[in-house]
Design an enzyme around this catalytic site. Sequence first.
Site, PDB file in Angstrom:
ATOM      1  N   SER A 218      -4.336   3.803  -0.472  1.00 38.29           N
ATOM      2  CA  SER A 218      -3.114   3.698   0.690  1.00 38.29           C
ATOM      3  C   SER A 218      -4.124   3.323   1.872  1.00 38.29           C
ATOM      4  CB  SER A 218      -2.478   4.819   0.702  1.00 38.29           C
ATOM      5  OG  SER A 218      -1.248   4.584   0.558  1.00 38.29           O
ATOM      6  N   HIS A 219      -3.862   4.320   2.941  1.00 38.18           N
ATOM      7  CA  HIS A 219      -4.211   3.918   4.226  1.00 38.18           C
ATOM      8  C   HIS A 219      -5.813   4.781   4.694  1.00 38.18           C
ATOM      9  CE1 HIS A 219      -2.264   7.663   4.070  1.00 38.18           C
ATOM     10  NE2 HIS A 219      -2.913   8.088   4.986  1.00 38.18           N
TER      11      HIS A 219
END
Length: 166
Positions: free
Chosen positions: A150-151
């Site tokens: 993800s991030h």
Amino acid sequence: MTNNYTTMQDQVSSETAEELSMRTLHTTLAIQDDINKHNPNCVMLNPKMANISFGTDGFRGILNEDFNIENVKTIVKACAKYISETYGTHKQIIIGYDPRNQAYEYAMNTANLLLAYGFDVCVSPKVVPTPIIAFAAKYYNACAFMFTASHNPPNYLGIKFIPDYG
């Protein structure tokens, strides 16, 4: 004439967001409980294995440190046990991956492991975003795994288990 949007909307259940969230939480807790139990199927034998703890949407860690093949096998094994006991090995499993370092390799290792357990496995032919895999799980009534961090920074990788309700 029905457009694709309407057809896709028909596939979505009447569950409220709260009901779906609670079912996801119960599924995640069941998987985490199975991993945390020290039974013959989940014993951590390799000293390189780190403690596995799930965040809000899966397990992420620094690649080749916390996130390593031993930990991923433990997670996949626990998920396979859950899927097999809940649905049987006839349940299709979809696997996706993002462009991060080694995401494809982990996806293929997971596919081979699940095939050995007798599951029908479909691996994305190319990089795909997580929401597509979640939608495919719901649309095809399949369970799914997604390899992404993800991030998180580039040196991280993660695995998400996505139940058949997306």
